[in-house]
Write a protein that holds these residues in place. Structure first.
Motif, PDB file in Angstrom:
ATOM      1  N   GLY A 153      -8.658  17.792  45.115  1.00 58.52           N
ATOM      2  CA  GLY A 153      -7.854  17.624  43.910  1.00 58.52           C
ATOM      3  C   GLY A 153      -8.759  17.773  42.706  1.00 58.52           C
ATOM      4  O   GLY A 153      -9.869  17.240  42.685  1.00 58.52           O
ATOM      5  N   VAL A 154      -8.282  18.503  41.705  1.00 59.09           N
ATOM      6  CA  VAL A 154      -9.090  18.747  40.509  1.00 59.09           C
ATOM      7  C   VAL A 154      -8.325  18.234  39.295  1.00 59.09           C
ATOM      8  O   VAL A 154      -7.195  18.665  39.030  1.00 59.09           O
ATOM      9  N   HIS A 162      -9.392  30.233  40.128  1.00 55.39           N
ATOM     10  CA  HIS A 162     -10.558  30.076  41.007  1.00 55.39           C
ATOM     11  C   HIS A 162     -10.113  29.799  42.441  1.00 55.39           C
ATOM     12  O   HIS A 162     -10.700  30.341  43.387  1.00 55.39           O
ATOM     13  N   ALA A 163      -9.099  28.951  42.599  1.00 57.20           N
ATOM     14  CA  ALA A 163      -8.609  28.602  43.942  1.00 57.20           C
ATOM     15  C   ALA A 163      -8.101  29.844  44.662  1.00 57.20           C
ATOM     16  O   ALA A 163      -8.390  30.039  45.848  1.00 57.20           O
ATOM     17  N   ARG A 164      -7.355  30.679  43.958  1.00 60.56           N
ATOM     18  CA  ARG A 164      -6.863  31.917  44.574  1.00 60.56           C
ATOM     19  C   ARG A 164      -8.031  32.818  44.967  1.00 60.56           C
ATOM     20  O   ARG A 164      -8.054  33.378  46.055  1.00 60.56           O
ATOM     21  N   ARG A 165      -8.997  32.933  44.085  1.00 59.04           N
ATOM     22  CA  ARG A 165     -10.162  33.780  44.362  1.00 59.04           C
ATOM     23  C   ARG A 165     -10.972  33.241  45.540  1.00 59.04           C
ATOM     24  O   ARG A 165     -11.420  34.003  46.393  1.00 59.04           O
ATOM     25  N   ASP A 166     -11.142  31.919  45.580  1.00 58.80           N
ATOM     26  CA  ASP A 166     -11.938  31.294  46.637  1.00 58.80           C
ATOM     27  C   ASP A 166     -11.193  31.251  47.968  1.00 58.80           C
ATOM     28  O   ASP A 166     -11.819  31.129  49.018  1.00 58.80           O
ATOM     29  N   GLY A 167      -9.866  31.258  47.902  1.00 56.62           N
ATOM     30  CA  GLY A 167      -9.075  31.082  49.109  1.00 56.62           C
ATOM     31  C   GLY A 167      -9.144  29.649  49.631  1.00 56.62           C
ATOM     32  O   GLY A 167      -8.962  29.399  50.813  1.00 56.62           O
ATOM     33  N   VAL A 168      -9.406  28.695  48.739  1.00 60.43           N
ATOM     34  CA  VAL A 168      -9.503  27.286  49.106  1.00 60.43           C
ATOM     35  C   VAL A 168      -8.394  26.536  48.365  1.00 60.43           C
ATOM     36  O   VAL A 168      -8.381  26.488  47.133  1.00 60.43           O
ATOM     37  N   LYS A 169      -7.479  25.957  49.140  1.00 58.64           N
ATOM     38  CA  LYS A 169      -6.351  25.235  48.553  1.00 58.64           C
ATOM     39  C   LYS A 169      -6.844  23.989  47.835  1.00 58.64           C
ATOM     40  O   LYS A 169      -7.719  23.271  48.327  1.00 58.64           O
ATOM     41  N   ARG A 170      -6.262  23.726  46.670  1.00 63.00           N
ATOM     42  CA  ARG A 170      -6.545  22.495  45.942  1.00 63.00           C
ATOM     43  C   ARG A 170      -5.390  22.175  45.015  1.00 63.00           C
ATOM     44  O   ARG A 170      -4.703  23.080  44.550  1.00 63.00           O
ATOM     45  N   LEU A 171      -5.162  20.912  44.794  1.00 60.07           N
ATOM     46  CA  LEU A 171      -4.175  20.475  43.816  1.00 60.07           C
ATOM     47  C   LEU A 171      -4.887  20.383  42.479  1.00 60.07           C
ATOM     48  O   LEU A 171      -5.926  19.725  42.369  1.00 60.07           O
ATOM     49  N   VAL A 172      -4.344  21.045  41.475  1.00 59.20           N
ATOM     50  CA  VAL A 172      -4.920  21.013  40.132  1.00 59.20           C
ATOM     51  C   VAL A 172      -3.901  20.349  39.229  1.00 59.20           C
ATOM     52  O   VAL A 172      -2.745  20.773  39.178  1.00 59.20           O
ATOM     53  N   SER A 173      -4.325  19.305  38.521  1.00 59.42           N
ATOM     54  CA  SER A 173      -3.376  18.533  37.727  1.00 59.42           C
ATOM     55  C   SER A 173      -4.069  17.872  36.547  1.00 59.42           C
ATOM     56  O   SER A 173      -5.284  17.696  36.542  1.00 59.42           O
ATOM     57  N   GLN A 174      -3.247  17.469  35.582  1.00 58.55           N
ATOM     58  CA  GLN A 174      -3.714  16.674  34.457  1.00 58.55           C
ATOM     59  C   GLN A 174      -3.390  15.194  34.693  1.00 58.55           C
ATOM     60  O   GLN A 174      -3.595  14.369  33.818  1.00 58.55           O
ATOM     61  N   ASP A 175      -2.904  14.867  35.890  1.00 59.77           N
ATOM     62  CA  ASP A 175      -2.449  13.525  36.233  1.00 59.77           C
ATOM     63  C   ASP A 175      -3.295  12.968  37.388  1.00 59.77           C
ATOM     64  O   ASP A 175      -3.165  13.406  38.532  1.00 59.77           O
ATOM     65  N   ALA A 176      -4.154  11.999  37.072  1.00 57.88           N
ATOM     66  CA  ALA A 176      -5.051  11.421  38.086  1.00 57.88           C
ATOM     67  C   ALA A 176      -4.275  10.761  39.219  1.00 57.88           C
ATOM     68  O   ALA A 176      -4.669  10.856  40.382  1.00 57.88           O
ATOM     69  N   ASP A 177      -3.179  10.082  38.903  1.00 60.10           N
ATOM     70  CA  ASP A 177      -2.392   9.409  39.941  1.00 60.10           C
ATOM     71  C   ASP A 177      -1.807  10.414  40.927  1.00 60.10           C
ATOM     72  O   ASP A 177      -1.749  10.144  42.130  1.00 60.10           O
ATOM     73  N   GLU A 178      -1.369  11.561  40.424  1.00 61.10           N
ATOM     74  CA  GLU A 178      -0.839  12.604  41.306  1.00 61.10           C
ATOM     75  C   GLU A 178      -1.921  13.073  42.288  1.00 61.10           C
ATOM     76  O   GLU A 178      -1.653  13.272  43.479  1.00 61.10           O
ATOM     77  N   ILE A 179      -3.126  13.234  41.795  1.00 55.80           N
ATOM     78  CA  ILE A 179      -4.231  13.686  42.655  1.00 55.80           C
ATOM     79  C   ILE A 179      -4.567  12.613  43.685  1.00 55.80           C
ATOM     80  O   ILE A 179      -4.745  12.917  44.866  1.00 55.80           O
ATOM     81  N   LEU A 180      -4.649  11.364  43.267  1.00 55.31           N
ATOM     82  CA  LEU A 180      -4.958  10.274  44.208  1.00 55.31           C
ATOM     83  C   LEU A 180      -3.897  10.200  45.304  1.00 55.31           C
ATOM     84  O   LEU A 180      -4.230  10.029  46.470  1.00 55.31           O
TER      85      LEU A 180
END
Length: 136
Positions: free
Chosen positions: A97-98, A112-130
């Motif tokens: 999570g980023v 970057h995630a698409r280029r890397d092929g590594v799934k990640r959640l990208v958000s402006q909300d820390a609680d969503e990531i946690l």
């Protein structure tokens, strides 16, 4: 950011702080607001960060990467260097999570995630990531 009393710091330099929350099984990497210097310095910096992260059993943890303070930079040389070095930072974690400061930052990390092929959640909300990182 939802850090618990079981969180311990395992590394800090002028660019990164690394915390481990054993109870939640989350590694927090927090990027400082110090701009990276010369491109040539990045290899050593990421080697140090990688060796600290390599002391952990990465697949056991989610990675919570807080890059809100990071100064924006997207020149081609820097982008190429980070594309090569990002796996040292994010590779091997069970989930990533980023946390970003802005929509522009969110779009850049998603690219970057698409280029890397590594799934990640990208958000402006820390609680969503946690929540994402602690779900099975």
């Amino acid at each position: 950011m939802g850090l618990s009393s079981t969180t311990r710091q395992i590394f800090q330099d002028e660019y990164f702080t690394v915390l481990v929350d054993e109870r939640k099984r989350i590694v927090h990497t927090i990027r400082s607001d110090k701009p990276f210097g010369a491109i040539e310095e990045l290899d050593g910096l990421f080697a140090r960060l990688g060796s600290v992260l390599d002391t952990l059993d990465r697949p056991r943890y989610g990675l919570f990467s807080d890059i809100r303070a990071t100064p924006g930079r997207n020149d081609p040389q820097f982008e190429e260097a980070l594309a090569r070095l990002r796996p040292i930072w994010i590779g091997g974690f069970r989930k990533i999570g980023v946390l970003v400061r802005s929509t522009v930052g969110q779009m850049q990390v998603q690219r970057h995630a698409r280029r890397d092929g590594v799934k990640r959640l990208v958000s402006q909300d820390a609680d969503e990531i946690l929540k994402y990182l602690t779900e099975d």
